[in-house]
Enzyme design. Structure first.
Site, PDB file in Angstrom:
ATOM      1  CG  LEU B 175      -1.974  -1.100   1.193  1.00  0.00           C
ATOM      2  CD1 LEU B 175      -2.832  -1.134   2.717  1.00  0.00           C
ATOM      3  CD2 LEU B 175      -2.806  -0.925   0.021  1.00  0.00           C
ATOM      4  N   PRO B 176       1.028   1.915  -1.169  1.00  0.00           N
ATOM      5  CG  PRO B 176       0.665   2.587  -3.446  1.00  0.00           C
ATOM      6  CD  PRO B 176       0.316   1.770  -2.338  1.00  0.00           C
ATOM      7  CB  CYS B 177       2.469   5.358   2.715  1.00  0.00           C
ATOM      8  SG  CYS B 177       3.414   4.174   3.581  1.00  0.00           S
ATOM      9  CG  HIS B 178       6.402   4.454  -1.577  1.00  0.00           C
ATOM     10  ND1 HIS B 178       5.847   3.457  -1.296  1.00  0.00           N
ATOM     11  CD2 HIS B 178       6.659   4.476  -2.791  1.00  0.00           C
ATOM     12  CE1 HIS B 178       5.571   2.662  -2.794  1.00  0.00           C
ATOM     13  NE2 HIS B 178       6.044   3.472  -3.744  1.00  0.00           N
ATOM     14  NE  ARG B 179       3.342   4.225  -5.770  1.00  0.00           N
ATOM     15  CZ  ARG B 179       2.874   3.126  -6.123  1.00  0.00           C
ATOM     16  NH1 ARG B 179       1.518   3.020  -6.330  1.00  0.00           N
ATOM     17  NH2 ARG B 179       3.320   2.031  -6.559  1.00  0.00           N
TER      18      ARG B 179
END
Lengths: 160, 217
Positions: B175-179
């Site tokens: 779940l791409p919280c880095h984005r």
């Protein structure tokens, strides 16, 4: 809070295998080990947090060993005639057959006392609770057993 | 003290001969993990995989992938927390994480831009759950501000709470919280640290700017 079961296997896996090899022999030890840890995993959520994990595991292993020994006796004809199969024991010679044969030759009471006291490190009182009898009797059996074992092994160990 | 058995092994030596070899114990562990999975006995199955951003802990319940943790989070500590929250029957069972491990491999090789895995968001509640669930809508290589994510979940004033939801994401990378970063274009925080966050963004930018050497089509 209860620790992850992985740590129980990591800490006690070796001890339980020693106990299984001593009680049911090298051939059946791996089945006994697997059944012990599978039963332990099932019961783990209900184990009291202050319980002695090692004594708990040895108790389960003790019961599984009785089951396996009974089953072996019932199916003796079939199981004594296992087909040859590729070794799954890992490095050849990694199992000390001389030791386990000597353990197997001990009378059952001495064998259990040696396994649970000398190999698993349980105190005599805890062993008495698992197998019955008095701590003093367990102590004697452990002492006689380890003496017989040392004698058997020294007789077969060439002097340097 | 006089040892009457000087010719033979003493008690500690006998005990030492009983020690099990590591190969046998590894094999027995593998057999236990397989049987436990088959019988549905595990609260949590886990493994760890090596990646360009360090060792990752992958943990799954019967529902799906429940936790991805960076080395900096201390894997032992994470496992303790999982045992406390999801149940103590926690076992290393790499086979159960094969698919997740493969998809992560493909992601780091640049050949995968989204994950197709059953997920279990049992570790999050309420607004955080709501935010984390929708992170997958942010496309590969894109970056959103915390405020934009807040608008996406229908709570435009909650940019700060979105930041907290990202910081407590139990499934980073997948779940791409880095984005998600600050409106001014600076990075913002990350559970794995800012270096890993920028490494992931660089990976995704690199793939986007053109074919990599070795690509055939």
């Amino acid at each position: 809070m209860k620790q992850p079961f992985e740590r129980v296997v990591d800490e006690h896996g070796d001890t339980v295998l020693r106990v299984c090899r001593a009680i049911v022999g090298v051939h059946d030890a791996e089945d006994a080990w697997s059944e012990t840890f599978l039963a332990a995993l099932r019961a783990y959520p209900d184990l009291p947090e202050d319980a002695n994990t090692q004594a708990w595991l040895v108790t389960i292993a003790h019961r599984k060993a009785i089951d396996i020994t009974r089953a072996r006796r019932r199916h003796a004809v079939v199981t004594d005639d296992l087909p040859e199969r590729p070794s799954t024991i890992g490095v050849p010679g990694s199992v000390d057959h001389e030791l386990w044969d000597a353990v197997k030759a001990l009378p059952p009471k001495q064998r259990r006392a040696v396994a649970y006291h000398h190999f698993a490190g349980l105190p005599y009182a805890a062993i008495a609770e698992i197998v019955g009898g008095t701590p003093a009797a367990i102590r004697r059996a452990a002492s006689d057993g380890i003496g017989a074992l040392r004698a058997a092994l020294s007789a077969s160990t060439p002097k340097e | 003290m006089i040892d009457t058995h000087t010719d033979g092994p003493d008690t500690p030596a006998v005990r030492a001969r009983a020690v099990s070899d590591p190969d046998t114990l590894d094999r027995l562990h593998e057999r236990l993990a397989a049987a436990a999975s088959r019988d549905g006995l595990l609260d949590v199955a886990y493994t760890s995989v090596d990646t360009p951003v360090g060792s990752l802990l992958l943990a799954a319940t019967g529902t799906g992938l429940v936790r991805v943790a960076f080395e900096s989070e201390d894997h032992d500590l994470v496992l303790d927390t999982l045992a406390g929250r999801l149940g103590p029957r926690v076992l290393r069972a790499p086979a159960r994480l094969d698919r997740a491990a493969r998809e992560l491999d493909e992601y780091f090789a640049g050949t995968r831009t989204s994950f197709d895995l059953p997920l279990d968001l049992a570790l999050s509640r309420g607004f955080r759950h709501l935010v984390q669930r929708r992170l997958a809508e942010i496309e590969y290589g894109d970056t959103w501000s915390y405020a934009r994510v807040a608008r996406l979940v229908g709570n435009p004033g909650a940019a700060r709470a979105v930041g907290t939801a990202c910081a407590t994401n139990p499934l980073p990378i997948v779940l791409p919280c880095h984005r998600v970063s600050r409106a001014d274009g600076t990075l913002g925080g990350y559970a794995g640290g800012p270096a890993r966050k920028s490494a992931l963004l660089a990976l995704e930018a690199g793939v986007r700017t053109g074919p990599r050497s070795g690509d055939t089509g």
